[in-house]
Enzyme design. Sequence first.
Site, PDB file in Angstrom:
ATOM      1  N   LEU A  58       0.810  -1.213   0.000  1.00  0.00           N
ATOM      2  CA  LEU A  58       0.000   0.000   0.000  1.00  0.00           C
ATOM      3  C   LEU A  58       0.847   1.268   0.000  1.00  0.00           C
ATOM      4  CD1 LEU A  58      -2.923  -1.002   2.385  1.00  0.00           C
ATOM      5  CD2 LEU A  58      -3.001  -0.689  -0.098  1.00  0.00           C
ATOM      6  N   GLU A  59       2.095   1.169   0.404  1.00  0.00           N
ATOM      7  CA  GLU A  59       2.987   2.326   0.397  1.00  0.00           C
ATOM      8  C   GLU A  59       3.675   2.531  -0.951  1.00  0.00           C
ATOM      9  OE1 GLU A  59       1.699   1.264   4.026  1.00  0.00           O
ATOM     10  OE2 GLU A  59       3.178  -0.067   3.106  1.00  0.00           O
ATOM     11  N   CYS A  79       5.058  -8.573  -3.149  1.00  0.00           N
ATOM     12  CA  CYS A  79       4.389  -9.872  -3.194  1.00  0.00           C
ATOM     13  C   CYS A  79       3.270  -9.876  -2.166  1.00  0.00           C
ATOM     14  CB  CYS A  79       5.393 -10.984  -2.894  1.00  0.00           C
ATOM     15  SG  CYS A  79       4.637 -12.624  -2.895  1.00  0.00           S
ATOM     16  N   ILE A  81       0.306 -12.234  -0.807  1.00  0.00           N
ATOM     17  CA  ILE A  81      -0.164 -13.624  -0.799  1.00  0.00           C
ATOM     18  C   ILE A  81      -1.542 -13.663  -0.156  1.00  0.00           C
ATOM     19  CG2 ILE A  81       0.298 -15.972   0.016  1.00  0.00           C
ATOM     20  CD1 ILE A  81       3.307 -15.244  -0.001  1.00  0.00           C
ATOM     21  N   GLU A  84      -6.870 -15.324   4.576  1.00  0.00           N
ATOM     22  CA  GLU A  84      -8.209 -15.827   4.852  1.00  0.00           C
ATOM     23  C   GLU A  84      -9.286 -14.752   4.797  1.00  0.00           C
ATOM     24  OE1 GLU A  84      -7.935 -17.836   8.596  1.00  0.00           O
ATOM     25  OE2 GLU A  84      -6.497 -19.289   7.834  1.00  0.00           O
ATOM     26  N   HIS A  87      -8.899  -8.806   2.748  1.00  0.00           N
ATOM     27  CA  HIS A  87      -7.802  -7.836   2.741  1.00  0.00           C
ATOM     28  C   HIS A  87      -6.962  -7.948   1.466  1.00  0.00           C
ATOM     29  CE1 HIS A  87      -4.818  -5.155   4.460  1.00  0.00           C
ATOM     30  NE2 HIS A  87      -3.869  -6.037   4.177  1.00  0.00           N
TER      31      HIS A  87
END
Length: 163
Positions: A58-59, A79, A81, A84, A87
């Site tokens: 996000l930065e 990266c 990943i 659950e 997000h």
Amino acid sequence: MATTGAPQLAQLNAEGMSVAVVVTEWNAGIVDKLRDRAVTAAGDAGAKVEVFSVAGALELPVVVQACAKRFDAVVALGCVIRGETAHFDYVCDSVTEGLTRVALDEEVPVGNGVLTVDNEQQALDRAGGKGAKEDKGAEAVAAALGAAKTLAQVRTFPLLARD
């Protein structure tokens, strides 16, 4: 993972050009491979390379935008990943939209080398290096520098009269 249709990574001559590579600290083992492959590809093309680091995906857009004001091209590497929760989707969408906006607003190519994968093995398969099926760090550099060369050509093309 696309297995057909990708352009060949031709030897690009980027002498005199500069590229910023902005990397995330999350999933460092994978991102380090992406960074190493990107830096090697840019150096092989003759471009001057500077590397900058941010905490997470996000930065990336804000630092990429600052770099776009000072470099011929910028490459964002990270990266994300899947976990659950939703997000993953919010992060991936925000980063992609942010990087696209930077490229359009600043009129500077931004190579998006942010892997968005379901698991670590998918990331390793795309990170480049020994045993990898793809080389997304090098591909992002080639795309950004190639677009920067094309933009330079367009910007020097004489204006033609329009009807």
